[in-house]
Design a protein around this motif. Structure first.
Motif, PDB file in Angstrom:
ATOM      1  N   LEU A 256       0.840  -1.196   0.000  1.00  0.00           N
ATOM      2  CA  LEU A 256       0.000   0.000   0.000  1.00  0.00           C
ATOM      3  C   LEU A 256       0.875   1.245   0.000  1.00  0.00           C
ATOM      4  CD1 LEU A 256      -2.629  -0.827   2.783  1.00  0.00           C
ATOM      5  CD2 LEU A 256      -2.991  -0.875   0.328  1.00  0.00           C
TER       6      LEU A 256
ATOM      7  N   PHE B 299      -4.860   6.095  -2.839  1.00  0.00           N
ATOM      8  CA  PHE B 299      -5.403   5.252  -3.901  1.00  0.00           C
ATOM      9  C   PHE B 299      -5.610   6.098  -5.133  1.00  0.00           C
ATOM     10  CE2 PHE B 299      -6.956   3.231   0.029  1.00  0.00           C
ATOM     11  CZ  PHE B 299      -6.457   1.952  -0.159  1.00  0.00           C
ATOM     12  N   ASP B 300      -5.715   5.454  -6.280  1.00  0.00           N
ATOM     13  CA  ASP B 300      -6.007   6.152  -7.529  1.00  0.00           C
ATOM     14  C   ASP B 300      -7.465   6.586  -7.453  1.00  0.00           C
ATOM     15  OD1 ASP B 300      -6.138   7.152 -10.046  1.00  0.00           O
ATOM     16  OD2 ASP B 300      -5.632   5.289 -11.072  1.00  0.00           O
ATOM     17  N   THR B 301      -7.716   7.873  -7.589  1.00  0.00           N
ATOM     18  CA  THR B 301      -9.080   8.383  -7.435  1.00  0.00           C
ATOM     19  C   THR B 301      -9.753   8.700  -8.759  1.00  0.00           C
ATOM     20  OG1 THR B 301      -8.194  10.618  -7.159  1.00  0.00           O
ATOM     21  CG2 THR B 301      -8.644   9.341  -5.157  1.00  0.00           C
TER      22      THR B 301
ATOM     23  N   GLU C 173      -6.488  -2.892  -7.138  1.00  0.00           N
ATOM     24  CA  GLU C 173      -6.648  -1.540  -6.586  1.00  0.00           C
ATOM     25  C   GLU C 173      -8.054  -1.365  -6.021  1.00  0.00           C
ATOM     26  OE1 GLU C 173      -5.596   2.796  -6.408  1.00  0.00           O
ATOM     27  OE2 GLU C 173      -4.394   1.384  -7.524  1.00  0.00           O
ATOM     28  N   GLU C 174      -9.069  -1.804  -6.771  1.00  0.00           N
ATOM     29  CA  GLU C 174     -10.447  -1.670  -6.310  1.00  0.00           C
ATOM     30  C   GLU C 174     -10.686  -2.521  -5.062  1.00  0.00           C
ATOM     31  OE1 GLU C 174     -15.022  -2.107  -7.876  1.00  0.00           O
ATOM     32  OE2 GLU C 174     -13.393  -2.099  -9.320  1.00  0.00           O
TER      33      GLU C 174
ATOM     34  N   ARG D  96      -9.050  -0.740  -2.152  1.00  0.00           N
ATOM     35  CA  ARG D  96      -9.804   0.471  -1.825  1.00  0.00           C
ATOM     36  C   ARG D  96     -11.078   0.107  -1.051  1.00  0.00           C
ATOM     37  NH1 ARG D  96     -11.682   3.662  -6.800  1.00  0.00           N
ATOM     38  NH2 ARG D  96      -9.896   2.484  -7.492  1.00  0.00           N
ATOM     39  N   ASP D  97     -11.759  -0.969  -1.479  1.00  0.00           N
ATOM     40  CA  ASP D  97     -12.961  -1.420  -0.772  1.00  0.00           C
ATOM     41  C   ASP D  97     -12.620  -1.947   0.615  1.00  0.00           C
ATOM     42  OD1 ASP D  97     -14.499  -0.739  -2.955  1.00  0.00           O
ATOM     43  OD2 ASP D  97     -14.700  -2.801  -3.692  1.00  0.00           O
TER      44      ASP D  97
ATOM     45  N   ALA E  91     -11.732   1.047   2.836  1.00  0.00           N
ATOM     46  CA  ALA E  91     -12.639   2.200   2.754  1.00  0.00           C
ATOM     47  C   ALA E  91     -13.011   2.640   4.166  1.00  0.00           C
ATOM     48  CB  ALA E  91     -13.886   1.832   1.973  1.00  0.00           C
TER      49      ALA E  91
END
Length: 109
Positions: free
Chosen positions: A20, A41-43, A53-54, A57-58, A61
């Motif tokens: 990360l 994270f990539d926004t 990545e998703e 991110r989840d 979160a």
């Protein structure tokens, strides 16, 4: 104005190695833990290029601060720019591929 430093944090979690990026890493107020905050994270909106990545991110979160046990932290690097996030198998070091959701298989008739 100087930009905040960027850190790549590699740590062991549930038999996998997570990579990360964060803006802040410090000793935690909790004894034996490393504090990691301001995860990066990539926004960009739109098509998801990297399902890892998703997934990360989840998973993280709403996380304000991670308190990682010191023995799970493999490495902390100060880097110039953010690279690709990864989840690797701890035994082989190979990247864990997050499959795209598939419809459930129908039993043969």
């Amino acid at each position: 104005m100087s930009q905040k430093p960027l850190y790549k944090i590699t740590f062991l979690n549930a038999g996998k190695i997570y990579e990360l990026y964060a803006r802040r890493v410090a000793g935690s107020a909790l004894w034996g833990f490393t504090e990691v905050a301001e995860l990066v994270f990539d926004t960009r909106e739109g098509v998801v290029v990297d399902p890892t990545e998703e997934r990360l991110r989840d998973e993280f979160a709403g996380t304000r601060v991670l308190h990682l046990p010191m023995q799970s932290v493999v490495r902390v690097e100060e880097v110039e720019r953010r690279g690709q996030l990864a989840i690797r198998d701890a035994a082989t070091g190979e990247k864990v591929v997050t499959p795209f959701p598939m419809p459930p298989r129908q039993p043969p008739r």
